[in-house]
Design an enzyme around this catalytic site. Structure first.
Site, PDB file in Angstrom:
ATOM      1  N   GLU A 166      -6.614  -7.406   1.117  1.00 40.73           N
ATOM      2  CA  GLU A 166      -5.692  -8.662   0.012  1.00 40.73           C
ATOM      3  C   GLU A 166      -5.720  -9.676   1.131  1.00 40.73           C
ATOM      4  O   GLU A 166      -4.549 -10.018   1.213  1.00 40.73           O
ATOM      5  CB  GLU A 166      -4.653  -8.442  -0.342  1.00 40.73           C
ATOM      6  CG  GLU A 166      -4.742  -6.778  -1.251  1.00 40.73           C
ATOM      7  CD  GLU A 166      -4.448  -7.016  -2.699  1.00 40.73           C
ATOM      8  OE1 GLU A 166      -2.693  -7.597  -2.506  1.00 40.73           O
ATOM      9  OE2 GLU A 166      -3.791  -6.011  -3.593  1.00 40.73           O
ATOM     10  N   GLU A 362      -6.647   0.136  -4.908  1.00 42.74           N
ATOM     11  CA  GLU A 362      -5.289   0.225  -5.262  1.00 42.74           C
ATOM     12  C   GLU A 362      -5.476  -0.207  -7.115  1.00 42.74           C
ATOM     13  O   GLU A 362      -5.783  -1.468  -7.397  1.00 42.74           O
ATOM     14  CB  GLU A 362      -3.901  -0.713  -4.418  1.00 42.74           C
ATOM     15  CG  GLU A 362      -4.062  -0.573  -3.211  1.00 42.74           C
ATOM     16  CD  GLU A 362      -3.272  -1.921  -3.001  1.00 42.74           C
ATOM     17  OE1 GLU A 362      -2.294  -2.329  -3.260  1.00 42.74           O
ATOM     18  OE2 GLU A 362      -3.119  -2.083  -1.400  1.00 42.74           O
TER      19      GLU A 362
HETATM   20  C1  FCB Z   1      -0.324  -4.838  -3.156  1.00 41.14           C
HETATM   21  C2  FCB Z   1      -0.418  -4.751  -2.564  1.00 41.14           C
HETATM   22  C3  FCB Z   1       0.441  -3.254  -2.333  1.00 41.14           C
HETATM   23  C4  FCB Z   1       1.458  -3.290  -3.390  1.00 41.14           C
HETATM   24  C5  FCB Z   1       0.556  -3.274  -4.692  1.00 41.14           C
HETATM   25  C6  FCB Z   1       1.969  -3.585  -5.697  1.00 41.14           C
HETATM   26  O1  FCB Z   1      -1.143  -6.299  -3.763  1.00 41.14           O
HETATM   27  O2  FCB Z   1      -1.462  -4.329  -1.892  1.00 41.14           O
HETATM   28  O3  FCB Z   1       0.685  -3.628  -0.736  1.00 41.14           O
HETATM   29  O4  FCB Z   1       3.078  -4.180  -3.384  1.00 41.14           O
HETATM   30  O5  FCB Z   1       0.576  -4.668  -4.557  1.00 41.14           O
END
Ligand code: FCB
Length: 458
Positions: A166, A362
């Site tokens: 990210e 994620e």
């Molecule tokens: C993302 C991050 C991760 C975590 C999630 C909830 O943006 O990559 O580390 O904090 O959100």
């Protein structure tokens, strides 16, 4: 009705990040990162806590690997702490840091779990921030050096490598609205940071390839949103163009198409010229990758013509655009839940950036989990969230998307950045006082999913 099924060989994972779980911030030669400095600055973290101990994963990694085996994962996505491996961001590697990750990797392999390494999940060595951080071009070269040196040491045991997690957050929350370390509020610096992160990514990919990556895959993880107008008025249509531009295309296009989107460079021209983008940079950033990691939590619905930016200065160049809540259910983060947003996002990526395997690296939700009288932690909302997003993923596959795997954020409740320990995302409950780990109902449910690849009703 047929039961949705994910393909054979689908990767089932959990994802974590070094600063959020490791603790042991001053052990075995690790030096401070920008997150150590930030969390020790009063007022920065909602609950005043920090990652000094976090989940004590540095000492309890074997227990955590055993938990992963219970959860049935085939893959584990984790990040390496740069200041543990190369404490000041330059010079020789710290053997004790490499040794820790080698122990972790070996524990995973012994359980048949594939390590999926991220080289940078936001914990820049403080020493590099002190000489300019990501707004400084030199940091891109430092990152590539660290990446390839680390890769050389672990490539015999790790097949999947991700450069950055990210970069949008590193650049726009770190240097734009200041919600993340190093807490700078300067849109110009944020844009320069974004470029140097991407340049560091491209330089790292090329250097790792040159160091011999024949049977290894290298990629990047981006946080992306489907962006939808609340009406088809020209103002709202243009708001979508700009938000999608700065948040999605500004990262996707240079990495996957070899150039920044011209309309976005125009949008931000009043903030910075393009002198920091040197000749050859875009070509370097576009070093071919083997997969795209996508982090998805929530959609964006936007309208233009607002008087002040509701999105704050993280949406750079979009001052008159605001996010419009749609009345979907929200998680404990206040993030709206729309599983179909994931399907739309994946299908869009498949059409606009074809030919690349995609992993959801994620997805998950924060909930106010509590231990009940029987010592159990029941989290039906999390099960419903993950189930619905996996159905959206299965639908995307049916529509032609080459989706290869899904990583839940996250294994255990952990240090959620500026929210401290106040948000619980884990499949496993963490008692912050005792470090006891209690698998939630979702952990048991996920194990059966990973075993069968099936999403049965109910
Ligand atoms: C993302 C991050 C991760 C975590 C999630 C909830 O943006 O990559 O580390 O904090 O959100």
């Amino acid at each position: 009705m047929t039961v949705p099924k994910l393909p054979d060989g689908f990767a089932w994972g959990v994802a974590t990040a070094s600063y959020q779980i490791e603790g042991a911030v001053a052990e075995d030669g690790r030096a401070p990162s920008i997150w150590d400095t930030f969390t020790h600055t009063p007022g920065r973290i909602a609950d005043g806590r920090n990652g000094d101990v976090a989940c004590d994963h540095y000492h309890r990694y074997a227990e955590d690997v055993a938990l992963m085996a219970d959860v049935g994962v085939t893959h584990y996505r984790f990040s390496l702490a740069w200041p543990r491996i190369q404490p000041t961001g330059v010079g020789p590697l710290n053997q004790a840091g490499i040794d820790f990750y080698a122990r972790l990797v070996e524990a995973l392999l012994a359980r048949g779990i594939q390590p999926w390494v991220t080289l940078y999940h936001w914990d820049l060595p403080q020493a590099l921030e002190d000489v300019g951080g990501w707004p400084s071009r030199d940091t891109a070269y430092r990152f590539a050096d660290y990446a390839v040196a680390t890769y050389e040491r672990l490539k015999d045991r790790v097949a999947s490598w991700t450069t950055l997690n990210e970069p949008w957050c590193s650049a726009f929350l770190g240097y734009g609205n200041g919600q993340h370390a190093p807490g700078v509020q300067d849109e110009r610096k944020a844009l320069h940071a974004a470029h140097h992160l991407l340049l560091g990514h491209g330089l790292a990919v090329s250097a790792m390839r040159a160091a011999g990556a024949a049977d290894q895959q290298i990629g990047i993880t981006l946080n992306l949103w489907p962006v939808t107008p609340v009406s088809d008025s020209p103002v709202d249509t243009d708001a979508v163009r700009r938000v999608d531009g700065i948040n999605n295309r500004f990262f996707l296009d240079p990495v996957l198409r070899g150039s920044y989107p011209a309309d976005v460079l125009d949008d931000v021209a009043k903030i910075t010229d393009t002198d920091h983008i040197q000749s050859g940079d875009e070509q370097a950033i576009a070093a071919p990758v083997d997969f795209l990691g996508v982090n998805y939590y929530n959609p964006n619905y936007v309208r233009g013509g607002a008087s002040r930016a509701a999105g704050g200065r993280a949406w750079i160049g979009c001052d008159d655009v605001e996010a419009v809540p749609q009345g979907f259910p929200v998680t404990d983060m206040g993030w709206e839940v729309e599983p179909d947003g994931l399907r739309r996002l994946l299908v869009r990526l498949h059409h606009d950036y074809p030919g690349l395997p995609i992993y959801v690296t994620e997805n998950g939700m924060a909930a106010r989990d509590t231990i009940d009288a029987d010592g159990r932690v029941d989290d039906p909302d999390r099960i419903a969230y993950i189930d619905a997003h996996l159905r959206a993923g299965a639908q995307a596959i049916a529509e032609g998307v080459d989706l290869r795997g899904y990583f839940v954020w996250t294994l255990t409740d952990n240090f959620e950045w500026s929210w401290g320990f106040s948000k619980r995302f884990g499949l496993v409950y963490l008692d912050n006082e005792t470090q006891e780990r209690i698998p939630k109902t979702s952990a048991v449910w996920f194990a059966s999913l990973a075993r069968t690849n099936e999403l049965p009703d109910g």
